[in-house]
Write a protein that holds these residues in place. Structure first.
Motif, PDB file in Angstrom:
ATOM      1  N   GLY A   1       0.659  -0.677  -0.001  1.00  0.00           N
ATOM      2  CA  GLY A   1      -0.496   0.172   0.501  1.00  0.00           C
ATOM      3  C   GLY A   1       0.971   1.749  -0.131  1.00  0.00           C
ATOM      4  O   GLY A   1       0.521   2.673   0.054  1.00  0.00           O
ATOM      5  N   GLU A   2       2.079   1.439  -0.520  1.00  0.00           N
ATOM      6  CA  GLU A   2       3.395   2.349  -0.238  1.00  0.00           C
ATOM      7  C   GLU A   2       4.152   2.841  -1.243  1.00  0.00           C
ATOM      8  O   GLU A   2       4.309   1.584  -1.547  1.00  0.00           O
ATOM      9  CB  GLU A   2       4.621   2.292   1.323  1.00  0.00           C
ATOM     10  CG  GLU A   2       4.782   3.344   2.047  1.00  0.00           C
ATOM     11  CD  GLU A   2       5.730   3.083   2.488  1.00  0.00           C
ATOM     12  OE1 GLU A   2       6.458   3.625   2.585  1.00  0.00           O
ATOM     13  OE2 GLU A   2       6.224   1.727   3.227  1.00  0.00           O
ATOM     14  N   VAL A   3       4.364   3.636  -1.711  1.00  0.00           N
ATOM     15  CA  VAL A   3       4.773   3.586  -3.517  1.00  0.00           C
ATOM     16  C   VAL A   3       6.046   3.854  -2.388  1.00  0.00           C
ATOM     17  O   VAL A   3       6.853   4.495  -1.496  1.00  0.00           O
ATOM     18  CB  VAL A   3       4.051   5.152  -3.515  1.00  0.00           C
ATOM     19  CG1 VAL A   3       5.209   5.920  -4.185  1.00  0.00           C
ATOM     20  CG2 VAL A   3       2.959   5.345  -3.526  1.00  0.00           C
ATOM     21  N   THR A   4       6.443   2.901  -3.393  1.00  0.00           N
ATOM     22  CA  THR A   4       8.520   2.664  -3.173  1.00  0.00           C
ATOM     23  C   THR A   4       9.324   2.550  -4.066  1.00  0.00           C
ATOM     24  O   THR A   4      10.466   2.728  -4.034  1.00  0.00           O
ATOM     25  CB  THR A   4       8.640   1.347  -2.380  1.00  0.00           C
ATOM     26  OG1 THR A   4       8.374   0.701  -3.295  1.00  0.00           O
ATOM     27  CG2 THR A   4       8.107   1.094  -1.112  1.00  0.00           C
ATOM     28  N   GLY A   5       9.083   3.573  -4.730  1.00  0.00           N
ATOM     29  CA  GLY A   5       9.741   3.791  -6.276  1.00  0.00           C
ATOM     30  C   GLY A   5       8.994   4.861  -7.768  1.00  0.00           C
ATOM     31  O   GLY A   5       7.623   4.504  -7.419  1.00  0.00           O
ATOM     32  N   TYR A   6       9.741   5.355  -7.810  1.00  0.00           N
ATOM     33  CA  TYR A   6       8.704   5.147  -9.723  1.00  0.00           C
ATOM     34  C   TYR A   6       9.760   5.675 -10.227  1.00  0.00           C
ATOM     35  O   TYR A   6      10.960   5.660 -10.484  1.00  0.00           O
ATOM     36  CB  TYR A   6       8.100   6.513  -9.317  1.00  0.00           C
ATOM     37  CG  TYR A   6       9.410   8.189  -8.957  1.00  0.00           C
ATOM     38  CD1 TYR A   6       9.879   8.221  -8.138  1.00  0.00           C
ATOM     39  CD2 TYR A   6       9.510   9.242 -10.140  1.00  0.00           C
ATOM     40  CE1 TYR A   6      11.030   9.407  -7.777  1.00  0.00           C
ATOM     41  CE2 TYR A   6      10.708   9.286 -10.154  1.00  0.00           C
ATOM     42  CZ  TYR A   6      11.462  10.060  -9.178  1.00  0.00           C
ATOM     43  OH  TYR A   6      11.984  10.834  -8.752  1.00  0.00           O
TER      44      TYR A   6
END
Ligand SMILES: CC(C)(COP(=O)(O)OP(=O)(O)OC[C@H]1O[C@@H](n2cnc3c(N)ncnc32)[C@H](O)[C@@H]1OP(=O)(O)O)[C@@H](O)C(=O)NCCC(=O)NCCS
Length: 308
Positions: free
Chosen positions: A54-59
């Motif tokens: 549920g967490e954004v850890t990269g883009y």
């Protein structure tokens, strides 16, 4: 977007521990996010985000550059990716590149911080090293003169030889093993430019004389003149070694070193804190000359051509 700013600020903080001359401001997520937003606003930008638990850890964000020099390209610029776990950049690229390939964009470029984990992950995506960005502090005490060489400021009477020297870099980089697609202009064009630019005080040009003949030149200016070194890659109060060339028959006698040192001395004298430069890593001359003058690589531009 805010999460991407935090991830980029964390990446930049790690990068600055190794390269403290890089700008401190981007360790602040509120500042870093402006770089992510700028990358996102480039026409044709697209990419992927990684969500774990549920967490954004990269883009990862890339966009094409219009210049034909780069082929049917996508560039992941200096703020174009940040990941908590370097390995995951491979998943992000795998997803984004699916669409880039479908759009016919097959020449990929990624500007990656000097971070062993990230470089390793990009290498295992088939990328190789193409270009180096580097920085060094200005000298505490000025470099001395070189006995057989006279290094001095260029004057209008040097315009003809400056024009010849201007062509030396693209000529050299068109050869093996660089094979750059950069255009070599004509001597007439170079001459016309130098006639106009010789009095431009925002550039400081040096020439080196050997046995009374001009054999090389170097140019220093503010780093703000260079769009290739902006944002995270623009150290505070930095000068730029923007150009240097020595005629082939005069290489290896120390003219390049003397011309580089002249720019470093000038930068210190004017009050800059550091000097930035860049080079093609396949240029066997500049890739050896600039590190031996103390420049340390901060960013690696990596390249991959799909379909082969
Ligand atoms: C890059 C260039 C300006 C360097 O000038 P140069 O006069 O050939 O270089 P120098 O003789 O002063 O040597 C500079 C340093 O590089 C090192 N070097 C040069 N050639 C080398 C070689 N073949 N192998 C290993 N080191 C080498 C030298 O040892 C020297 O370091 P040192 O003083 O610590 O020994 C010149 O080679 C050139 O014009 N190249 C083509 C255009 C170009 O690449 N311009 C740079 C744009 S980024």
């Amino acid at each position: 977007m805010g999460v991407a700013g935090r991830l980029l600020a964390e990446r930049h903080g790690r990068h600055r521990r190794e390269h403290p001359l890089l700008p401190a401001a981007y360790e602040n997520p509120a500042v870093a996010v402006t770089e992510v937003a700028a990358a996102w606003e480039v026409e044709g930008a697209s990419g992927s985000v990684l969500v774990e638990g549920g967490e954004v850890t990269g883009y990862l964000l890339g966009a094409p550059k219009p210049s034909p020099v780069w082929g049917a390209n996508v560039w992941v610029e200096r703020a174009g990716h940040a990941v908590r776990d370097p390995e995951k950049v491979r998943d992000l690229y795998g997803d984004a590149a699916t669409r880039w390939f479908e759009q016919g964009l097959t020449a990929h470029y990624a500007v990656v911080p000097d971070d062993a984990g990230l470089i390793d992950a990009w290498f295992r995506l088939g990328f190789g090293s193409q270009h180096a960005h580097a920085v060094r502090a200005v000298p505490h005490t000025p470099y001395g003169e070189h006995p057989e060489l006279l290094v001095r400021r260029a004057t209008r009477s040097d315009v003809a030889v400056l024009a010849e020297l201007e062509l030396v870099l693209p000529q050299h980089q068109g050869l093996s093993p660089v094979f750059s697609a950069g255009e070599v202009g004509t001597l007439e064009e170079a001459l016309a430019e130098w006639e106009e630019d010789i009095d431009d005080r925002s550039y400081t040009t040096f020439v080196a004389e050997y046995n009374g003949r001009v054999v090389g030149m170097s140019v220093g200016c503010s780093l703000e003149k260079s769009s290739a070194h902006s944002g995270l890659a623009r150290p505070d109060n930095a000068a730029f070694l923007s150009f240097a060339a020595v005629f082939p028959d005069a290489r290896g006698i120390g003219a390049g070193r003397a011309l580089g040192e002249a720019v470093l001395n000038w930068a210190a004298e004017v009050g800059y804190d550091c000097v930035v430069t860049d080079w093609r890593v396949t240029n066997l001359l500049s890739s050896r000359a600039w590190p031996s003058l103390g420049f340390v690589q901060t960013f690696h531009r990596l390249h991959r051509l799909l379909g082969h």
